[in-house]
Design an enzyme around this catalytic site. Structure first.
Site, PDB file in Angstrom:
ATOM      1  N   HIS A 118      41.274  40.027  32.132  1.00  0.00           N
ATOM      2  CA  HIS A 118      40.460  38.828  32.041  1.00  0.00           C
ATOM      3  C   HIS A 118      40.179  38.301  33.439  1.00  0.00           C
ATOM      4  O   HIS A 118      40.941  38.563  34.383  1.00  0.00           O
ATOM      5  CB  HIS A 118      41.190  37.726  31.266  1.00  0.00           C
ATOM      6  CG  HIS A 118      41.579  38.112  29.879  1.00  0.00           C
ATOM      7  ND1 HIS A 118      40.678  38.419  28.895  1.00  0.00           N
ATOM      8  CD2 HIS A 118      42.804  38.219  29.299  1.00  0.00           C
ATOM      9  CE1 HIS A 118      41.321  38.696  27.776  1.00  0.00           C
ATOM     10  NE2 HIS A 118      42.615  38.591  27.995  1.00  0.00           N
ATOM     11  N   MET A 131      34.158  35.404  24.526  1.00  0.00           N
ATOM     12  CA  MET A 131      35.235  34.735  25.268  1.00  0.00           C
ATOM     13  C   MET A 131      34.628  33.729  26.235  1.00  0.00           C
ATOM     14  O   MET A 131      34.456  33.992  27.431  1.00  0.00           O
ATOM     15  CB  MET A 131      36.109  35.756  26.003  1.00  0.00           C
ATOM     16  CG  MET A 131      37.371  35.141  26.559  1.00  0.00           C
ATOM     17  SD  MET A 131      38.558  36.386  27.071  1.00  0.00           S
ATOM     18  CE  MET A 131      39.717  35.343  27.979  1.00  0.00           C
ATOM     19  N   HIS A 157      34.541  39.965  28.819  1.00  0.00           N
ATOM     20  CA  HIS A 157      34.533  39.677  27.379  1.00  0.00           C
ATOM     21  C   HIS A 157      33.550  38.584  26.993  1.00  0.00           C
ATOM     22  O   HIS A 157      33.641  38.033  25.896  1.00  0.00           O
ATOM     23  CB  HIS A 157      35.953  39.292  26.923  1.00  0.00           C
ATOM     24  CG  HIS A 157      36.974  40.339  27.207  1.00  0.00           C
ATOM     25  ND1 HIS A 157      38.133  40.099  27.902  1.00  0.00           N
ATOM     26  CD2 HIS A 157      36.967  41.668  26.908  1.00  0.00           C
ATOM     27  CE1 HIS A 157      38.815  41.233  28.018  1.00  0.00           C
ATOM     28  NE2 HIS A 157      38.134  42.190  27.439  1.00  0.00           N
ATOM     29  N   CYS A 207      34.893  34.614  30.468  1.00  0.00           N
ATOM     30  CA  CYS A 207      35.562  35.789  31.032  1.00  0.00           C
ATOM     31  C   CYS A 207      34.493  36.863  31.139  1.00  0.00           C
ATOM     32  O   CYS A 207      33.853  37.206  30.144  1.00  0.00           O
ATOM     33  CB  CYS A 207      36.702  36.210  30.109  1.00  0.00           C
ATOM     34  SG  CYS A 207      37.351  37.846  30.461  1.00  0.00           S
TER      35      CYS A 207
END
Ligand SMILES: [Cu+2]
Length: 111
Positions: A56, A101, A96, A93
């Site tokens: 991440h 995300m 993602h 992120c």
């Protein structure tokens, strides 16, 4: 007496700024920030902690200086970022983002 009172005021000032925790990934393995909405006061700090399977990173829209672009692979890895300018900031992120995300940090003006 006044000495005691002064100490109390200093203590209050120090406690005036808080540290909030935001997780990247959760214990169930979902690609989410937790919480997905965080409201803080200007001057507060957010501690970002890698919880779920990474890698991440953290991008703060319009604020590369608040972002954490290096990918974090290690569970438990964390860093802190102070937010001192009021506003609503979209965060995500990078690996993602398409998976959803994303989150928002709402920084309130002092008062
Ligand atoms: Cu991620």
């Amino acid at each position: 007496m006044s000495k005691h009172r002064h100490g109390w005021l200093v203590g209050r000032l120090l406690l005036g700024f808080l540290v909030f925790t935001m997780l990247l990934g959760n214990d169930e393995g979902f690609l989410v920030f937790q919480p997905e909405q965080l409201t803080i006061n200007a001057g507060d700090t957010v501690s970002f902690e890698v919880r779920g399977l990474g890698p991440h990173n953290l991008i703060v829209a319009g604020h590369p200086e608040w972002s954490h672009e290096p990918l974090s692979f290690a569970l438990g890895e964390s860093w802190e970022q102070k937010f001192d300018t009021p506003g609503r900031y979209a965060i995500w992120c990078e690996p993602h983002r398409a998976a959803g995300m994303t989150a928002e940090i709402n920084v309130l003006a002092p008062g």
